[in-house]
Design an enzyme around this catalytic site. Structure first.
Site, PDB file in Angstrom:
ATOM      1  N   ARG A   1     -12.056  -5.509 -14.770  1.00 46.38           N
ATOM      2  CA  ARG A   1     -13.322  -4.969 -14.236  1.00 46.38           C
ATOM      3  C   ARG A   1     -14.318  -4.941 -15.383  1.00 46.38           C
ATOM      4  O   ARG A   1     -14.070  -4.325 -16.418  1.00 46.38           O
ATOM      5  CB  ARG A   1     -13.119  -3.567 -13.663  1.00 46.38           C
ATOM      6  CG  ARG A   1     -14.426  -2.866 -13.366  1.00 46.38           C
ATOM      7  CD  ARG A   1     -14.264  -1.618 -12.537  1.00 46.38           C
ATOM      8  NE  ARG A   1     -13.919  -1.942 -11.170  1.00 46.38           N
ATOM      9  CZ  ARG A   1     -14.005  -1.074 -10.154  1.00 46.38           C
ATOM     10  NH1 ARG A   1     -14.420   0.161 -10.364  1.00 46.38           N
ATOM     11  NH2 ARG A   1     -13.679  -1.446  -8.929  1.00 46.38           N
TER      12      ARG A   1
ATOM     13  N   GLN B   1     -12.084  -6.117  -3.073  1.00 45.76           N
ATOM     14  CA  GLN B   1     -12.638  -5.173  -2.099  1.00 45.76           C
ATOM     15  C   GLN B   1     -12.939  -5.882  -0.778  1.00 45.76           C
ATOM     16  O   GLN B   1     -12.559  -5.414   0.301  1.00 45.76           O
ATOM     17  CB  GLN B   1     -13.944  -4.570  -2.653  1.00 45.76           C
ATOM     18  CG  GLN B   1     -14.671  -3.659  -1.676  1.00 45.76           C
ATOM     19  CD  GLN B   1     -13.941  -2.352  -1.456  1.00 45.76           C
ATOM     20  OE1 GLN B   1     -13.614  -1.670  -2.423  1.00 45.76           O
ATOM     21  NE2 GLN B   1     -13.687  -1.987  -0.216  1.00 45.76           N
TER      22      GLN B   1
ATOM     23  N   CYS C   1     -17.342   0.844   0.741  1.00 43.30           N
ATOM     24  CA  CYS C   1     -16.263   0.533  -0.217  1.00 43.30           C
ATOM     25  C   CYS C   1     -15.804   1.778  -0.975  1.00 43.30           C
ATOM     26  O   CYS C   1     -14.709   1.784  -1.531  1.00 43.30           O
ATOM     27  CB  CYS C   1     -16.739  -0.546  -1.187  1.00 43.30           C
ATOM     28  SG  CYS C   1     -18.183  -0.064  -2.136  1.00 43.30           S
TER      29      CYS C   1
ATOM     30  N   ASP D   1     -23.314   0.701   0.808  1.00 45.83           N
ATOM     31  CA  ASP D   1     -22.744   0.974  -0.519  1.00 45.83           C
ATOM     32  C   ASP D   1     -23.789   1.771  -1.296  1.00 45.83           C
ATOM     33  O   ASP D   1     -24.945   1.909  -0.870  1.00 45.83           O
ATOM     34  CB  ASP D   1     -22.400  -0.353  -1.214  1.00 45.83           C
ATOM     35  CG  ASP D   1     -21.766  -0.163  -2.599  1.00 45.83           C
ATOM     36  OD1 ASP D   1     -21.203   0.927  -2.866  1.00 45.83           O
ATOM     37  OD2 ASP D   1     -21.840  -1.094  -3.430  1.00 45.83           O
TER      38      ASP D   1
ATOM     39  N   ARG E   1      -6.746  -1.478   0.475  1.00 45.27           N
ATOM     40  CA  ARG E   1      -6.865  -2.080  -0.860  1.00 45.27           C
ATOM     41  C   ARG E   1      -5.471  -2.359  -1.433  1.00 45.27           C
ATOM     42  O   ARG E   1      -5.226  -3.389  -2.030  1.00 45.27           O
ATOM     43  CB  ARG E   1      -7.638  -1.144  -1.820  1.00 45.27           C
ATOM     44  CG  ARG E   1      -9.084  -0.831  -1.441  1.00 45.27           C
ATOM     45  CD  ARG E   1      -9.971  -2.045  -1.530  1.00 45.27           C
ATOM     46  NE  ARG E   1      -9.884  -2.695  -2.831  1.00 45.27           N
ATOM     47  CZ  ARG E   1     -10.543  -2.314  -3.938  1.00 45.27           C
ATOM     48  NH1 ARG E   1     -11.365  -1.293  -3.896  1.00 45.27           N
ATOM     49  NH2 ARG E   1     -10.403  -2.972  -5.085  1.00 45.27           N
TER      50      ARG E   1
HETATM   51  N1   CP Z   1     -14.235   0.529  -4.119  1.00 39.92           N
HETATM   52  C1   CP Z   1     -13.831   0.522  -5.418  1.00 39.92           C
HETATM   53  O1   CP Z   1     -13.719  -0.538  -6.067  1.00 39.92           O
HETATM   54  O2   CP Z   1     -13.575   1.761  -5.899  1.00 39.92           O
HETATM   55  P1   CP Z   1     -13.253   2.149  -7.416  1.00 39.92           P
HETATM   56  O3   CP Z   1     -14.532   1.958  -8.198  1.00 39.92           O
HETATM   57  O4   CP Z   1     -12.803   3.563  -7.364  1.00 39.92           O
HETATM   58  O5   CP Z   1     -12.196   1.211  -7.932  1.00 39.92           O
HETATM   59  N1  NVA Z   2     -21.669  -1.579  -6.049  1.00 37.66           N
HETATM   60  C1  NVA Z   2     -20.777  -0.606  -6.647  1.00 37.66           C
HETATM   61  C2  NVA Z   2     -19.390  -0.786  -6.139  1.00 37.66           C
HETATM   62  C3  NVA Z   2     -18.399   0.228  -6.640  1.00 37.66           C
HETATM   63  C4  NVA Z   2     -17.015  -0.002  -6.115  1.00 37.66           C
HETATM   64  C5  NVA Z   2     -20.822  -0.739  -8.164  1.00 37.66           C
HETATM   65  O1  NVA Z   2     -20.787  -1.869  -8.672  1.00 37.66           O
HETATM   66  O2  NVA Z   2     -20.898   0.290  -8.842  1.00 37.66           O
END
Ligand code: CP
Ligand code: NVA
Length: 305
Positions: A106, A136, A263, A223, A291
């Site tokens: 990530r 996701q 999400c 979102d 998930r």
């Molecule tokens: N939806 C999602 O990716 O949640 P987290 O940021 O908690 O991993």
């Molecule tokens: N759009 C949000 C999604 C989090 C799961 C972000 O990138 O923070």
């Protein structure tokens, strides 16, 4: 030697492969309900989880998924790695290549996951970048498939910021042949990179009117208005996005059996009200649970194809 598979972008999969993942996820979900959790897909393997942004769902569901597939998750706290002191991604990747059997990442830029994937011989999975969130969205389409059965008749409306979630929903809908609408302010609209990448652009309609697509929506998805990395624009965004809140009034003209998706994490009182997220049309908890099942299926797919 077989070419390794990565999941950096939902476009790394075709429609047949996405349905294979759904069938596998359905099987893993069924098995788990029967308390049969252990498989040997990742037996003896060590999978790194490198997270440069916070996470609750993605990190924990991946850790559990890896354990239930017989592997060992190793959480790599990015602040404790030499990357945080300037070691390059290329050098880090070359070293991790000799220790690990996979990496879930990530981070901010999509190019970072691509660079990791280029310098290692094992599968790399995108666990969210500023541009995309493929794990996701696969879980989301799986949830819609469970609820609505035939995906091709479904109309999805995304309301709010045309961010990583919206981008991946559009690209996924394009692969699966699903109609998708986006209601968003002009200033935060769908990027040309996404619309130009669509194979069937007629599937997408975009409007700055938050009510434009409500009556035809089987799925209403929103979102956060302030994604990770956008914090410095918070005040401006909260102001601009106000008319796009998914609330009881906005969905008044929606079909009675529409499903509400998010999400998570949700910012209650901003992009969605308590009444909607906790209401009868919401499937957000099923979406979050999925998930885990879908990520097990993704790993199974990458390590057995
Ligand atoms: N939806 C999602 O990716 O949640 P987290 O940021 O908690 O991993
Ligand atoms: N759009 C949000 C999604 C989090 C799961 C972000 O990138 O923070």
């Amino acid at each position: 030697m077989k070419k390794k598979r990565d999941l950096l972008d939902i476009r790394d999969l075709n429609k047949i492969e996405i349905y294979q993942i759904f069938e596998q996820a359905k099987f893993f979900k069924y098995q788990r309900k029967k308390q049969i959790m252990i498989s040997d897909t990742l037996k003896g393997m060590c999978i790194g989880l490198l997270f440069r942004k916070p996470s609750s769902r993605t990190r924990i569901s991946f850790e559990v998924a890896i354990i239930e597939l017989g592997g060992n998750p190793i959480f790599l706290e990015s602040g404790q790695l030499q990357i945080s002191r300037g070691e390059t991604i290329q050098d880090t990747a070359r070293v991790l290549n000799s220790y690990l059997n996979g990496l879930v990442i990530r981070t901010y830029q999509q190019s970072e996951v691509e660079t990791f994937a280029k310098y290692v011989d094992f599968p790399v999975v995108n666990a969210l970048t500023d541009f995309l969130h493929p794990c996701q969205i696969l879980a989301d389409f799986f949830t819609i498939w469970e609820k609505k059965k035939d995906l091709e008749d479904v109309v999805i409306t995304y309301i709010g910021d045309a961010n990583n979630i919206c981008n991946t929903l559009i690209l996924g809908a394009d692969i699966l042949g699903i109609r998708i609408n986006v209601s968003c302010p002009t200033e935060f609209s769908v990027s040309k990179n996404i619309t130009n990448a669509m194979k069937n652009p007629s599937l997408l309609k975009v409007s700055n009117d938050p009510t434009a697509f409500i009556p035809e929506s089987d799925v209403i998805y929103t979102d956060t208005w302030v994604s990770m990395g956008n914090e410095q624009e918070k005040q401006k965004r909260l102001e601009i996005f106000k008319p796009y809140q998914v609330n009881e009034k906005l969905v008044e003209k929606a079909p009675g059996d529409f499903i509400f998706m998010h999400c998570l994490p949700a910012h209650r009182g901003e992009e969605v009200t308590d009444g909607i997220i906790d209401g009868k049309n919401s499937v957000v908890w099923q979406q979050a649970e999925n998930r885990l099942h879908v990520q097990k299926a993704i790993l199974h797919f990458l390590y057995s194809s």
